[in-house]
Write a protein that holds these residues in place. Structure first.
Motif, short mmCIF file in Angstrom:
data_model
loop_
_atom_site.label_atom_id
_atom_site.label_comp_id
_atom_site.label_asym_id
_atom_site.label_seq_id
_atom_site.Cartn_x
_atom_site.Cartn_y
_atom_site.Cartn_z
N PHE A 185 -44.28 45.79 -0.14
CA PHE A 185 -42.92 45.25 -0.19
C PHE A 185 -42.88 43.72 -0.28
O PHE A 185 -42.13 43.18 -1.10
N PRO A 186 -43.68 42.99 0.53
CA PRO A 186 -43.69 41.54 0.34
C PRO A 186 -44.15 41.12 -1.06
O PRO A 186 -43.64 40.15 -1.62
N VAL A 187 -45.11 41.87 -1.61
CA VAL A 187 -45.56 41.56 -2.98
C VAL A 187 -44.43 41.84 -3.96
O VAL A 187 -44.21 41.09 -4.91
N LEU A 188 -43.70 42.94 -3.73
CA LEU A 188 -42.56 43.26 -4.59
C LEU A 188 -41.51 42.16 -4.54
O LEU A 188 -40.99 41.73 -5.58
N GLY A 217 -39.14 37.41 -7.16
CA GLY A 217 -38.95 35.97 -7.23
C GLY A 217 -39.52 35.38 -8.51
O GLY A 217 -38.89 34.52 -9.15
N VAL A 218 -40.71 35.86 -8.90
CA VAL A 218 -41.31 35.40 -10.16
C VAL A 218 -40.44 35.80 -11.34
O VAL A 218 -40.22 35.01 -12.27
N THR A 257 -47.20 36.18 3.87
CA THR A 257 -47.34 34.71 3.79
C THR A 257 -47.27 34.21 2.35
O THR A 257 -46.48 33.30 2.05
N PRO A 258 -48.07 34.78 1.41
CA PRO A 258 -47.91 34.33 0.02
C PRO A 258 -46.50 34.57 -0.52
O PRO A 258 -46.01 33.79 -1.34
N MET A 259 -45.85 35.63 -0.05
CA MET A 259 -44.48 35.91 -0.50
C MET A 259 -43.56 34.73 -0.20
O MET A 259 -42.84 34.25 -1.09
N TRP A 260 -43.56 34.25 1.05
CA TRP A 260 -42.66 33.16 1.43
C TRP A 260 -42.99 31.88 0.67
O TRP A 260 -42.09 31.14 0.25
N LEU A 261 -44.28 31.63 0.46
CA LEU A 261 -44.67 30.42 -0.26
C LEU A 261 -44.24 30.48 -1.72
O LEU A 261 -43.73 29.50 -2.28
N ILE A 262 -44.42 31.65 -2.34
CA ILE A 262 -44.03 31.78 -3.75
C ILE A 262 -42.51 31.71 -3.90
O ILE A 262 -42.00 31.10 -4.85
N LEU A 263 -41.80 32.32 -2.96
CA LEU A 263 -40.33 32.24 -3.03
C LEU A 263 -39.85 30.80 -2.90
O LEU A 263 -38.91 30.38 -3.60
N GLY A 264 -40.49 30.04 -2.02
CA GLY A 264 -40.14 28.63 -1.89
C GLY A 264 -40.42 27.86 -3.17
O GLY A 264 -39.60 27.03 -3.61
N ALA A 265 -41.57 28.16 -3.79
CA ALA A 265 -41.91 27.51 -5.06
C ALA A 265 -40.92 27.92 -6.16
O ALA A 265 -40.56 27.11 -7.02
N THR A 302 -43.00 44.61 -11.03
CA THR A 302 -42.76 45.45 -9.86
C THR A 302 -43.85 46.52 -9.72
O THR A 302 -44.28 46.84 -8.61
N TYR A 303 -44.33 47.07 -10.85
CA TYR A 303 -45.43 48.03 -10.76
C TYR A 303 -46.68 47.36 -10.21
O TYR A 303 -47.46 47.96 -9.47
N MET A 304 -46.86 46.11 -10.60
CA MET A 304 -48.03 45.37 -10.12
C MET A 304 -48.02 45.24 -8.60
O MET A 304 -49.07 45.20 -7.95
N SER A 305 -46.83 45.18 -8.00
CA SER A 305 -46.71 45.02 -6.56
C SER A 305 -47.44 46.14 -5.82
O SER A 305 -48.29 45.89 -4.96
#
Length: 465
Positions: free
Chosen positions: A25-28, A33-34, A167-175, A295-298
Motif C-alpha cells: 500500500f505505501p508503494v501504491l 504520487g509519481v 519511509t520512501p513513500m513519504w519522501l517521494i510524496l514530498g518530492a 500500480t501493478y508495480m506496487s
C-alpha cells in the motif's frame, strides 16, 4: 530468528493478502504520487504548447530507458537485503548497502556519460525539426538527474528489503509536491519566477530528485531503525565479493528493464515518424497508461520483498502462495484500471491537451491500451517473484525474445507495413507482453522446482550422515 520465521510464514491466503497490502500500500501511494507528477507534467507542458509537449515526449522516451534501467539495477539489492533481513543479519545488510551504493553510483556515472554522448545525435532520430531546440535544452537538464536518482534508488530498495516501504513513500510524496509546485512556477512564470516553459519542468524534476536523495540519506543517518545499517555503511569494509554479488544480481534486472522499456521508447521514435501530432498523442496515452503499470508495480515490488524474505528461510510454500496472492491483487487493480480507461476515455485524454487533433489521435490508442493490461499485470508479478528469489539471469533471454525478437519487428510491421501508424505501435505491445507472460510463468515454476529438489537432496545427504 525463529520468531522472525514464524512471523513471516503465512498460513492462509488472507494472511498473504494482508502482508502484501501492508507492504504494497505505501508503494501504491508512492506510485500514485509519481503518476500525479507525470500527469501534472504532461498537463502543464501540453497547456503551454504543442511543440513543448512533443519535445518532452521525445526526450522522456529516451531518458525513460536510462531511468528504468537504473531502477532495475538498484532493484538487485532488494532480494539480498530481504534475505538477510529475514535471517536477522542486519550488519551484513549494512555492508551490502555500502557495496550497493558504490556500484550504483558507478553505473549512474556510466549512464550519464552515454546519455551525454547521445545529446550530439538528437537530430538523427527523424523528429520534427521544430522541436529540437526545445528538446536539447530539456535533455541537458534531465541528464543531471542520473546521480541523485541512483542514490535515492539504492537507499529506497534497501528500505524496501527490510519491509519499510512507508519511509520512501513519504519522501517521494514530498518530492512530488515540490516538483508540481516548481512546474507551476517555472513553466508559466508565476509569483515572480521566470517563464521557462519546458526547461522549467526539467529544473523542477532535477530539484525534486536531488531533494529526495538528500532526504533519504538523512533518514538512514538519524533514524534508530537504520542505525546498524548506517554504522556499517560508514565503515571502511565493503568487500569486492559483495560488489560482485550485487553486480551479478543487478545487471540482469537492469538489462531486462531496459529492453522492455526500450520497446516503449522505440514506440515514441516510430510515432514521431508520422508527425508531431502522433508523437504528442503517444505521450498523452503513455502518461495515462501509467495509471495501470505503476500500480501493478506496487504489488509486484511487495511480492518481491515477501519472496525474498521467504527465500532467506527456504520457505517454498510461502514463495508460491505470496506470488499467487500478488497476482490476485494485481488482477483486481488491472480490472479497475481497464474500467477507468474504458468509461473515462475522453475525460482522461482532454486533461492533457487542448489540441483537438492530438485528443482525437489519443482516443484511438485507448482500446489497444486496455487490451494488454492483464498481460502487463501478470508479467510484472512474475518478474518480481523471480527477482525475489535472486534467480534473475533468465530475465535476460526472456526480455530479448519478448521485446526484441517478437515485439519490435511486430511493431514495425503493424505501424509501417500495415500502415496502422501509432495504433500499430500500441497493438504490438500486446504481442510482446503475452510472450513475456508465458515465458515468465514457465521459468518461475522451473526455478522453484529446481530449488526444492536441491534442498531435498541436501537434507537427504544430511540425514544419511
Amino acid at each position: 530468528m525463529k520468531g522472525i520465521i514464524r512471523k513471516l510464514k503465512p498460513e492462509t491466503y488472507m494472511q498473504s493478502y494482508r502482508s502484501l497490502l501492508r507492504i504494497g500500500f505505501p508503494v501504491l501511494v508512492t506510485q500514485i504520487g509519481v503518476i500525479a507528477v507525470n500527469f501534472a507534467d504532461t498537463m502543464m507542458v501540453g497547456a503551454y504548447g504543442l511543440d513543448e509537449l512533443a519535445a518532452s515526449a521525445f526526450v522522456n522516451s529516451l531518458f525513460v530507458i536510462a531511468t528504468v534501467m537504473l531502477m532495475g539495477f538498484a532493484g538487485g539489492i532488494t532480494p539480498l537485503i530481504g534475505a538477510l533481513y529475514g535471517k536477522g543479519d542486519h550488519e551484513e545488510g549494512g555492508l551490502t548497502l555500502r557495496a550497493g551504493l558504490q556500484v550504483n553510483i558507478i553505473v549512474a556515472l556510466v549512464f550519464t556519460i552515454v546519455m551525454g554522448a547521445g545529446y550530439f545525435i538528437l537530430d538523427r532520430f527523424g523528429q520534427d525539426p521544430d522541436i529540437l531546440p526545445l528538446a536539447r535544452k530539456y535533455y541537458l537538464i534531465i541528464l543531471c538527474t542520473m546521480i541523485p536518482m541512483a542514490v535515492f534508488n539504492c537507499f529506497q530498495q534497501t528500505a524496501n528489503g527490510t519491509t519499510d516501504t512507508a519511509t520512501p513513500m513519504w519522501l517521494i510524496l514530498g518530492a512530488d509536491v515540490l516538483n508540481i509546485a516548481g512546474n507551476y512556477l517555472l513553466i508559466f512564470g508565476k509569483l515572480g519566477c521566470p517563464e521557462l516553459g519546458l526547461a522549467g519542468a526539467g529544473i523542477s524534476t532535477l530539484t525534486a530528485r536531488t531533494a529526495a536523495a538528500v532526504a533519504i540519506v538523512a533518514v538512514f543517518a538519524w533514524r534508530r531503525r537504520y542505525r546498524v545499517y548506517w554504522h556499517t555503511l560508514t565503515s571502511r569494509h565493503a568487500g569486492g565479493h559483495r560488489r560482485g554479488r550485487i553486480w551479478n544480481t543487478s545487471y540482469p534486472l537492469m538489462i531486462q528493464s531496459g529492453v522492455e522499456c526500450g520497446m516503449w521508447s522505440m514506440g515514441a521514435v516510430v510515432s514521431g515518424w508520422f508527425g508531431k501530432i502522433q508523437l504528442a498523442s503517444y505521450q498523452v496515452v503513455n502518461t495515462i497508461a501509467q495509471l495501470g503499470f505503476m500500480t501493478y508495480m506496487s504489488f509486484g515490488w511487495a511480492t518481491s520483498i515477501r519472496v525474498a524474505n521467504f527465500t532467506g528461510v527456504k520457505d517454498y510454500r510461502g514463495i508460491r502462495q505470496t506470488t499467487a496472492a500478488g497476482l490476485h491483487l494485481n488482477f483486481v487493480l488491472c480490472t479497475v484500471a481497464s474500467l477507468i480507461f474504458f468509461f473515462f476515455t475522453k475525460d482522461l485524454v482532454h486533461m492533457f491537451t487542448p489540441v483537438e487533433a492530438v485528443a482525437t489521435a489519443s482516443i484511438v490508442l485507448i482500446p489497444p491500451l486496455i487490451l494488454y493490461q492483464f498481460c502487463d499485470a501478470t508479467q510484472l508479478t512474475y518478474v518480481n517473484a523471480l527477482r525475489g528469489t535472486s534467480e534473475v539471469k533468465p530475465l535476460l533471454w526472456i526480455s530479448v525474445v519478448s521485446y526484441i525478437i517478437v515485439g519490435i519487428p511486430l511493431m514495425l510491421f503493424m505501424a509501417e507495413t500495415l500502415r496502422m501508424e501509432t495504433s500499430g505501435v500500441y497493438y504490438s505491445f500486446s504481442g510482446a507482453l503475452l510472450t513475456a507472460t508465458l515465458l515468465l510463468i514457465v521459468t518461475f515454476r522451473r526455478v522453484l522446482r529446481r530449488k526444492e529438489s536441491a534442498e531435498d537432496a541436501k537434507n537427504s545427504d544430511l540425514n544419511t550422515l
